[in-house]
Scaffold this active site. Structure first.
Site, mmCIF file in Angstrom:
data_model
loop_
_atom_site.group_PDB
_atom_site.id
_atom_site.type_symbol
_atom_site.label_atom_id
_atom_site.label_comp_id
_atom_site.label_asym_id
_atom_site.label_seq_id
_atom_site.Cartn_x
_atom_site.Cartn_y
_atom_site.Cartn_z
ATOM 1 N N CYS A 74 -5.021 -9.302 -35.714
ATOM 2 C CA CYS A 74 -6.439 -9.074 -35.423
ATOM 3 C C CYS A 74 -7.240 -8.925 -36.717
ATOM 4 C CB CYS A 74 -6.587 -7.812 -34.572
ATOM 5 S SG CYS A 74 -8.299 -7.375 -34.292
ATOM 6 N N CYS A 80 -11.020 -1.177 -37.072
ATOM 7 C CA CYS A 80 -11.223 -0.803 -35.671
ATOM 8 C C CYS A 80 -10.349 0.401 -35.321
ATOM 9 C CB CYS A 80 -10.874 -1.989 -34.779
ATOM 10 S SG CYS A 80 -11.029 -1.625 -33.031
ATOM 11 N N CYS A 83 -6.479 -0.431 -32.191
ATOM 12 C CA CYS A 83 -5.050 -0.665 -32.473
ATOM 13 C C CYS A 83 -4.713 -0.133 -33.859
ATOM 14 C CB CYS A 83 -4.764 -2.161 -32.476
ATOM 15 S SG CYS A 83 -4.970 -2.951 -30.895
ATOM 16 N N CYS A 162 -11.421 -9.276 -28.735
ATOM 17 C CA CYS A 162 -10.447 -8.187 -28.774
ATOM 18 C C CYS A 162 -9.147 -8.723 -28.199
ATOM 19 C CB CYS A 162 -10.939 -6.994 -27.966
ATOM 20 S SG CYS A 162 -9.661 -5.726 -27.830
ATOM 21 N N GLN A 286 -5.104 2.457 -13.505
ATOM 22 C CA GLN A 286 -4.221 2.200 -14.645
ATOM 23 C C GLN A 286 -4.678 0.930 -15.364
ATOM 24 O OE1 GLN A 286 -1.699 4.038 -15.760
ATOM 25 N NE2 GLN A 286 -1.537 5.535 -14.116
ATOM 26 N N TYR A 315 -3.792 14.958 -8.951
ATOM 27 C CA TYR A 315 -4.582 14.095 -9.847
ATOM 28 C C TYR A 315 -4.427 12.645 -9.367
ATOM 29 C CZ TYR A 315 -3.698 18.341 -12.534
ATOM 30 O OH TYR A 315 -3.561 19.657 -12.929
ATOM 31 N N ASP A 384 0.110 13.438 -11.999
ATOM 32 C CA ASP A 384 -0.267 12.497 -13.068
ATOM 33 C C ASP A 384 -1.569 13.005 -13.693
ATOM 34 O OD1 ASP A 384 -0.721 10.333 -14.709
ATOM 35 O OD2 ASP A 384 -1.029 8.876 -13.111
ATOM 36 N N CYS A 411 0.423 11.151 -19.991
ATOM 37 C CA CYS A 411 -0.092 10.260 -21.039
ATOM 38 C C CYS A 411 -0.238 11.021 -22.349
ATOM 39 C CB CYS A 411 -1.424 9.651 -20.607
ATOM 40 S SG CYS A 411 -2.662 10.879 -20.188
HETATM 41 C C1 LIG Z 1 -4.191 9.906 -15.338
HETATM 42 S S1 LIG Z 1 -5.278 9.816 -14.000
HETATM 43 C C2 LIG Z 1 -4.175 9.601 -12.674
HETATM 44 C C3 LIG Z 1 -4.635 8.660 -11.629
HETATM 45 C C4 LIG Z 1 -3.672 8.154 -10.571
HETATM 46 N N1 LIG Z 1 -2.362 8.693 -10.616
HETATM 47 C C5 LIG Z 1 -3.624 6.646 -10.620
HETATM 48 O O1 LIG Z 1 -2.649 6.087 -11.101
HETATM 49 O O2 LIG Z 1 -4.620 6.028 -10.176
HETATM 50 C C6 LIG Z 1 -5.824 11.452 -13.854
HETATM 51 C C7 LIG Z 1 -6.808 11.700 -12.735
HETATM 52 O O3 LIG Z 1 -7.006 13.103 -12.643
HETATM 53 C C8 LIG Z 1 -8.356 13.361 -12.317
HETATM 54 N N2 LIG Z 1 -8.595 14.753 -12.722
HETATM 55 C C9 LIG Z 1 -8.905 15.234 -13.938
HETATM 56 N N3 LIG Z 1 -8.939 16.572 -13.940
HETATM 57 C C10 LIG Z 1 -8.639 16.959 -12.678
HETATM 58 C C11 LIG Z 1 -8.497 18.240 -12.035
HETATM 59 N N4 LIG Z 1 -8.697 19.366 -12.715
HETATM 60 N N5 LIG Z 1 -8.177 18.269 -10.727
HETATM 61 C C12 LIG Z 1 -7.991 17.108 -10.031
HETATM 62 N N6 LIG Z 1 -8.106 15.877 -10.584
HETATM 63 C C13 LIG Z 1 -8.420 15.802 -11.878
HETATM 64 C C14 LIG Z 1 -9.117 12.289 -13.045
HETATM 65 O O4 LIG Z 1 -10.388 12.070 -12.471
HETATM 66 C C15 LIG Z 1 -8.182 11.081 -12.917
HETATM 67 O O5 LIG Z 1 -8.499 10.324 -11.774
#
Ligand SMILES: C[S@@+](CC[C@H](N)C(=O)[O-])C[C@H]1O[C@@H](n2cnc3c(N)ncnc32)[C@H](O)[C@@H]1O
Length: 454
Positions: A74, A80, A83, A162, A286, A315, A384, A411
């Site tokens: 790149c 940037c 990356c 990009c 994702q 989440y 998640d 993550c």
């Molecule tokens: C890493 S993403 C996971 C999404 C899901 N597993 C997917 O693959 O589509 C984290 C999610 O947690 C939500 N989030 C963040 N803080 C939160 C909280 N305190 N309670 C509930 N959800 C929350 C975000 O809006 C986001 O959608």
């Protein structure tokens, strides 16, 4: 230990990479961080900062090049902020990420010997992202649409191509830039809070081929957005959704407080794990479709459902994990704080003929204790969370719920380590931690862990 001063020139052997991707080396025992340095390099470095315990320096000359060094493809590499590892061969990138997970688990989780599986590499090294967010700014008297320069939140690089997105999205990006420049549309200035254009978000269904263009502005100028949509759709039939998000607030985020459909639909479709998802502009989905599929396969395998379980998906975002699990268990409750992904999740459940998922709005730390009070029990919890990991009250509530099995998708290795430590101390046995690379050439690291109640 030697001690140097800022401005001095030092020869450093790079031994490791730090979390953000900077090289870490030593000169006579003194730790020196070197942006661009990689393990195996011997570099002459000019120190830009010298503290009692460490220094930071810029590469003046490569005395001996690391065998892992490759030519970054790149032209923006080095400037940037996206990356940071393109100059490291992919196998070494993977080794670095795996080591980061191990180091965090041992140092921050206090977990001793960890059952870490070898990292799974990504199937595509470039063009893998299904979403990119560009900032619109003024630079040297010209409107630029691009990405932040590394460590410079006030400088935007005009990005013509990009490598992390497809050729199609690059062509769309170019067309939007031309349109903005031809019309002379004003750019939002965060200092004066005047002007119009703020962000351009592009999304692409890798399996459906559909493209969403989301323009984020400070005020609703719908006529301009319609003209843009007309031009894009005439040239790219793949653009099936154009939306305008209005964010009049000072906060520099690409989320709008009001969303206006401009042309086509308000969502685009993506296929994943045999299901169809429709995704709206403000929802989390994702960003690497192919690798997300592998991630979700792991989640399914670790959840080891027999068909009778109640599962909590903490989440839950747009419900991708919930819907994939729902086909193999009795019922799923998803908990998600944002309204847009909840709406998407409900719509996606209906569109896929799934009737055993309930999506609950709110923060996990509030909604989960409420569910427990109402008598809901779950054998399996999948979580998640965002980078910050579990809130202490969310962790406590999970331990109170005491599911038989927990699958934790992370993550951020630091908060993963912290939370796994808390779960292990709370009565769980850590069975496996599986890192996988969702974002080649960037320092981001994803991992999935499986825990069983002792
Ligand atoms: C890493 S993403 C996971 C999404 C899901 N597993 C997917 O693959 O589509 C984290 C999610 O947690 C939500 N989030 C963040 N803080 C939160 C909280 N305190 N309670 C509930 N959800 C929350 C975000 O809006 C986001 O959608």
């Amino acid at each position: 230990m030697a001690r140097y001063r800022a401005g001095e020139s030092v020869s450093v052997t790079v031994e490791d990479l730090a979390y953000g991707g900077e090289g870490v080396g030593r000169a006579e025992g003194y730790v020196i961080f070197v942006p661009g340095g990689i393990p195996g390099d011997r570099l002459r470095v000019r120190l830009t900062q010298a503290r009692p315990r460490f220094a930071r320096g810029q590469v003046e000359a490569v005395e001996q090049s690391s065998p892992h060094r490759v030519e970054p493809p790149c032209p923006y590499f080095g400037r940037c902020g996206g990356c940071r590892l393109q100059h490291v061969d992919y196998q070494a990138q993977l080794a670095f990420k795996e080591k980061q997970v191990r180091d965090c688990l041992v140092r921050l989780g206090g977990l001793g010997e960890v059952p870490l599986a070898p990292i799974i590499g990504a199937p595509e090294l470039y063009g893998y992202r299904n979403k990119m967010e560009f900032t619109i700014a003024e630079a040297a008297g010209q409107t630029v649409v691009g990405l932040h320069e590394a460590e410079r939140y006030d400088v935007i690089l005009d990005i013509e191509r990009c490598l992390l997105q497809s050729d199609l999205l690059n062509a769309v990006l170019g067309e939007v830039r031309t349109f903005i420049r031809e019309r002379g549309l004003p750019v939002y200035d965060p200092e004066t809070e005047e002007g119009l254009l703020r962000f351009l978000m592009l999304r692409e269904g890798k399996r459906s081929g559909e493209v969403m263009v989301n323009l984020v502005t400070a005020s609703p100028r719908l006529a301009e957005a319609r003209a843009l949509a007309e031009r894009l759709q005439a040239r790219f039939p793949q653009v099936t959704a154009v939306v305008l998000n209005v964010n009049p607030k000072k906060a520099s985020v690409a989320l709008g407080v009001e969303e206006h459909p401009v042309a086509g639909r308000e969502t685009i479709r993506e296929h994943l794990g045999g299901l169809e998802f429709s995704i709206s502009a403000n929802s989390f989905f994702q960003t690497n479709t192919l690798q997300a599929e592998r991630l979700f396969e792991l989640v399914l395998e670790y959840a080891a459902l027999t068909g009778t379980e109640t599962v909590l998906d903490l989440y839950s975002g747009t419900g991708a994990i919930s819907l994939l699990l729902a086909r193999r268990c009795r019922a799923v409750y998803g908990i998600e704080v944002m309204a847009a992904p909840i709406e998407d999740a409900v719509r996606n459940a209906r569109a896929n003929g799934i009737a055993n998922c309930t999506f609950l709005p709110g923060e996990v730390r509030h909604v989960l204790p409420e569910l427990i009070r109402k008598g809901v029990r779950a054998e399996v919890v999948v979580a998640d969370p965002p980078r910050a990991g579990f809130h202490p009250k969310a962790l406590k509530a999970t331990l109170t719920l005491a599911p038989r099995r927990i699958v934790y998708v992370s993550c951020n290795p630091s908060t993963l380590a912290r939370d796994l430590g808390g779960l292990v101390r709370g009565g769980y046995r850590l069975e496996v931690v599986q890192p996988l690379d969702m974002f080649p050439h960037t320092p981001h690291i994803e991992a999935v862990a499986r825990l069983e109640r002792r």
